[in-house]
Design a protein around this motif. Structure first.
Motif, mmCIF file in Angstrom:
data_model
loop_
_atom_site.group_PDB
_atom_site.id
_atom_site.type_symbol
_atom_site.label_atom_id
_atom_site.label_comp_id
_atom_site.label_asym_id
_atom_site.label_seq_id
_atom_site.Cartn_x
_atom_site.Cartn_y
_atom_site.Cartn_z
ATOM 1 N N ALA A 50 64.033 -104.203 54.074
ATOM 2 C CA ALA A 50 64.445 -103.634 52.790
ATOM 3 C C ALA A 50 63.514 -104.101 51.671
ATOM 4 O O ALA A 50 63.191 -103.329 50.755
ATOM 5 N N LEU A 51 63.061 -105.356 51.749
ATOM 6 C CA LEU A 51 62.134 -105.898 50.751
ATOM 7 C C LEU A 51 60.814 -105.139 50.776
ATOM 8 O O LEU A 51 60.260 -104.813 49.724
ATOM 9 N N ARG A 52 60.337 -104.819 51.971
ATOM 10 C CA ARG A 52 59.081 -104.076 52.110
ATOM 11 C C ARG A 52 59.183 -102.708 51.424
ATOM 12 O O ARG A 52 58.301 -102.302 50.671
ATOM 13 N N VAL A 53 60.314 -102.046 51.626
ATOM 14 C CA VAL A 53 60.533 -100.723 51.032
ATOM 15 C C VAL A 53 60.637 -100.822 49.505
ATOM 16 O O VAL A 53 60.000 -100.050 48.783
ATOM 17 N N VAL A 54 61.434 -101.780 49.026
ATOM 18 C CA VAL A 54 61.643 -101.892 47.573
ATOM 19 C C VAL A 54 60.367 -102.348 46.857
ATOM 20 O O VAL A 54 60.090 -101.908 45.744
ATOM 21 N N THR A 55 59.572 -103.183 47.496
ATOM 22 C CA THR A 55 58.312 -103.634 46.904
ATOM 23 C C THR A 55 57.387 -102.446 46.676
ATOM 24 O O THR A 55 56.790 -102.303 45.604
ATOM 25 N N SER A 56 57.305 -101.586 47.668
ATOM 26 C CA SER A 56 56.478 -100.389 47.565
ATOM 27 C C SER A 56 56.962 -99.493 46.430
ATOM 28 O O SER A 56 56.164 -98.992 45.618
ATOM 29 N N GLU A 57 58.264 -99.300 46.353
ATOM 30 C CA GLU A 57 58.849 -98.412 45.341
ATOM 31 C C GLU A 57 58.648 -98.974 43.923
ATOM 32 O O GLU A 57 58.335 -98.228 42.996
ATOM 33 N N ILE A 58 58.821 -100.289 43.766
ATOM 34 C CA ILE A 58 58.625 -100.917 42.455
ATOM 35 C C ILE A 58 57.156 -100.815 42.032
ATOM 36 O O ILE A 58 56.853 -100.521 40.872
ATOM 37 N N SER A 59 56.255 -101.014 42.976
ATOM 38 C CA SER A 59 54.821 -100.917 42.669
ATOM 39 C C SER A 59 54.437 -99.507 42.237
ATOM 40 O O SER A 59 53.653 -99.324 41.305
ATOM 41 N N LYS A 60 55.001 -98.516 42.914
ATOM 42 C CA LYS A 60 54.733 -97.121 42.536
ATOM 43 C C LYS A 60 55.241 -96.848 41.124
ATOM 44 O O LYS A 60 54.564 -96.197 40.323
ATOM 45 N N ALA A 61 56.440 -97.336 40.831
ATOM 46 C CA ALA A 61 57.028 -97.131 39.502
ATOM 47 C C ALA A 61 56.163 -97.793 38.427
ATOM 48 O O ALA A 61 55.967 -97.231 37.347
ATOM 49 N N LYS A 64 53.026 -95.811 37.679
ATOM 50 C CA LYS A 64 53.284 -94.592 36.907
ATOM 51 C C LYS A 64 53.765 -94.894 35.490
ATOM 52 O O LYS A 64 54.044 -93.989 34.717
ATOM 53 N N GLY A 65 53.897 -96.188 35.170
ATOM 54 C CA GLY A 65 54.273 -96.570 33.818
ATOM 55 C C GLY A 65 55.772 -96.592 33.574
ATOM 56 O O GLY A 65 56.218 -96.707 32.442
ATOM 57 N N ILE A 66 56.557 -96.494 34.631
ATOM 58 C CA ILE A 66 58.011 -96.521 34.477
ATOM 59 C C ILE A 66 58.466 -97.953 34.209
ATOM 60 O O ILE A 66 59.366 -98.192 33.411
ATOM 61 N N TYR A 67 57.825 -98.905 34.893
ATOM 62 C CA TYR A 67 58.048 -100.328 34.636
ATOM 63 C C TYR A 67 56.747 -100.926 34.128
ATOM 64 O O TYR A 67 55.660 -100.520 34.550
ATOM 65 N N HIS A 68 56.847 -101.907 33.242
ATOM 66 C CA HIS A 68 55.674 -102.680 32.826
ATOM 67 C C HIS A 68 55.222 -103.488 34.035
ATOM 68 O O HIS A 68 56.050 -103.888 34.864
ATOM 69 N N LYS A 69 53.921 -103.738 34.163
ATOM 70 C CA LYS A 69 53.408 -104.419 35.359
ATOM 71 C C LYS A 69 54.004 -105.811 35.538
ATOM 72 O O LYS A 69 54.268 -106.237 36.662
ATOM 73 N N ASN A 70 54.247 -106.517 34.438
ATOM 74 C CA ASN A 70 54.834 -107.854 34.546
ATOM 75 C C ASN A 70 56.293 -107.793 34.988
ATOM 76 O O ASN A 70 56.759 -108.652 35.737
#
Length: 87
Positions: A50-61, A64-70
């Motif tokens: 689950a961590l592998r999947v969520v890490t990928s999704e957070i990085s994509k977000a 795309k500027g949905i989340y700040h990189k920090n």
């Protein structure tokens, strides 16, 4: 309500972006809950997957500027630490 054509278009564009951002954030929150549920259950294999999947999704977000990189980095870091603490 806007009268100028470009202002009307900006409203439409911002609504479209708002929906995209909202759905992505919702998806990330759901995936984070799955990781936290696996941690609570003490299931390390499931938590790591689950961590592998969520890490990928957070990085994509973040890309795309949905989340700040920090912010994205902090979320990933905290989840990773939590998964690594499972015995």
């Amino acid at each position: 309500m806007a009268n100028i054509k470009s202002a009307k278009k900006r409203i439409l564009v911002s609504k479209k972006k708002e929906l995209r951002n909202k759905s992505t954030k919702s998806k990330v929150k759901t995936l984070v809950k799955k990781v936290e549920a696996a941690i609570e259950a003490g299931n390390k294999a499931e938590a790591e997957e689950a961590l592998r999947v969520v890490t990928s999704e957070i990085s994509k977000a973040a890309s795309k500027g949905i989340y700040h990189k920090n912010t994205a980095s902090r979320k990933i870091s905290r989840l990773t630490l939590a998964v690594n603490k499972i015995a």
